[in-house]
Write a protein that holds these residues in place. Sequence first.
Motif, PDB file in Angstrom:
ATOM      1  N   THR A  75       0.817  -1.209   0.000  1.00 19.66           N
ATOM      2  CA  THR A  75       0.000   0.000   0.000  1.00 19.66           C
ATOM      3  C   THR A  75       0.853   1.262   0.000  1.00 19.66           C
ATOM      4  OG1 THR A  75      -0.125  -0.062   2.408  1.00 19.66           O
ATOM      5  CG2 THR A  75      -1.916  -1.122   1.188  1.00 19.66           C
ATOM      6  N   LEU A  76       2.043   1.185  -0.523  1.00 19.04           N
ATOM      7  CA  LEU A  76       2.922   2.350  -0.534  1.00 19.04           C
ATOM      8  C   LEU A  76       2.352   3.459  -1.407  1.00 19.04           C
ATOM      9  CD1 LEU A  76       5.646   3.629   0.206  1.00 19.04           C
ATOM     10  CD2 LEU A  76       6.578   2.567  -1.835  1.00 19.04           C
ATOM     11  N   PHE A  77       1.938   3.133  -2.620  1.00 23.70           N
ATOM     12  CA  PHE A  77       1.441   4.148  -3.537  1.00 23.70           C
ATOM     13  C   PHE A  77       0.043   4.632  -3.176  1.00 23.70           C
ATOM     14  CE2 PHE A  77       4.475   1.763  -6.234  1.00 23.70           C
ATOM     15  CZ  PHE A  77       5.397   2.785  -6.387  1.00 23.70           C
ATOM     16  N   HIS A  78      -0.667   3.855  -2.395  1.00 22.06           N
ATOM     17  CA  HIS A  78      -2.026   4.236  -2.022  1.00 22.06           C
ATOM     18  C   HIS A  78      -2.076   5.514  -1.193  1.00 22.06           C
ATOM     19  CE1 HIS A  78      -2.526   0.070  -3.224  1.00 22.06           C
ATOM     20  NE2 HIS A  78      -3.823   0.309  -3.333  1.00 22.06           N
ATOM     21  N   ARG A  79      -0.978   5.876  -0.601  1.00 22.72           N
ATOM     22  CA  ARG A  79      -0.953   7.073   0.235  1.00 22.72           C
ATOM     23  C   ARG A  79      -0.813   8.350  -0.573  1.00 22.72           C
ATOM     24  NH1 ARG A  79       1.996   5.258   5.732  1.00 22.72           N
ATOM     25  NH2 ARG A  79       1.232   3.138   5.690  1.00 22.72           N
ATOM     26  N   TRP A  80      -0.181   8.262  -1.737  1.00 24.98           N
ATOM     27  CA  TRP A  80       0.149   9.474  -2.486  1.00 24.98           C
ATOM     28  C   TRP A  80      -0.622   9.648  -3.783  1.00 24.98           C
ATOM     29  CZ3 TRP A  80       4.925   6.724  -1.013  1.00 24.98           C
ATOM     30  CH2 TRP A  80       5.395   7.166   0.223  1.00 24.98           C
ATOM     31  N   LEU A  81      -1.173   8.586  -4.317  1.00 27.50           N
ATOM     32  CA  LEU A  81      -1.876   8.683  -5.592  1.00 27.50           C
ATOM     33  C   LEU A  81      -3.325   9.103  -5.383  1.00 27.50           C
ATOM     34  CD1 LEU A  81      -0.574   5.487  -7.417  1.00 27.50           C
ATOM     35  CD2 LEU A  81       0.104   7.842  -7.815  1.00 27.50           C
ATOM     36  N   PRO A  82      -3.879   9.833  -6.341  1.00 29.42           N
ATOM     37  CA  PRO A  82      -5.305  10.175  -6.234  1.00 29.42           C
ATOM     38  C   PRO A  82      -6.182   8.935  -6.402  1.00 29.42           C
ATOM     39  CG  PRO A  82      -4.296  11.198  -8.173  1.00 29.42           C
ATOM     40  CD  PRO A  82      -3.223  10.458  -7.453  1.00 29.42           C
ATOM     41  N   LYS A  83      -7.397   9.010  -5.885  1.00 29.64           N
ATOM     42  CA  LYS A  83      -8.286   7.842  -5.892  1.00 29.64           C
ATOM     43  C   LYS A  83      -8.604   7.356  -7.303  1.00 29.64           C
ATOM     44  CE  LYS A  83     -10.454   8.462  -1.447  1.00 29.64           C
ATOM     45  NZ  LYS A  83     -11.698   8.567  -0.700  1.00 29.64           N
TER      46      LYS A  83
END
Length: 166
Positions: free
Chosen positions: A80-88
């Motif tokens: 879930t690393l990219f889930h914090r910075w990418l838009p939904k």
Amino acid sequence: MDTVELEQKVTSLKQLHAEDWLSLIIFWGLAIILFSQFFSRYVFNFPLGWSEEVSRYLLILLAFAGACIASRNQAHIAMTLFHRWLPKKTLGKLQMVIECFNCVVICLLAYFCWQIIPLISPHSLASLPLSLTWVYALLLVFLCAMLARTLRIVLVTPYKHQTQGL
């Protein structure tokens, strides 16, 4: 201090799917075989030679049954690393790419399993006169079920971004 109430889901037998039943049967078969091996080895001093090999194959089948259940519940382990910075919106597309990649990998595994079944048919277990095709046939069944569940996610279920714990 706040108290956290846990929701308990009441599971009835009607809610169980085919892979749930198969994994229950495999699990209890594995438990019975391992208990009988333990009992015969340490109580009667007479180990069952076939139990180790059969339990190994049952454990492999149980892992694939669990992976099939995880595919149905969308509960596979994910980074879930990219889930914090990418838009939904981007996350939804990224999740679909990952699910498509999962479909490709599962298709390849099922194809290789399908190819191995006729090649392995003359071979039997080392300790029992039982063909190994039953192991690969059940693996193929679980892989096809995983593929069907993953395709359902890709084609029918839109990705729902969950922000719990992020």
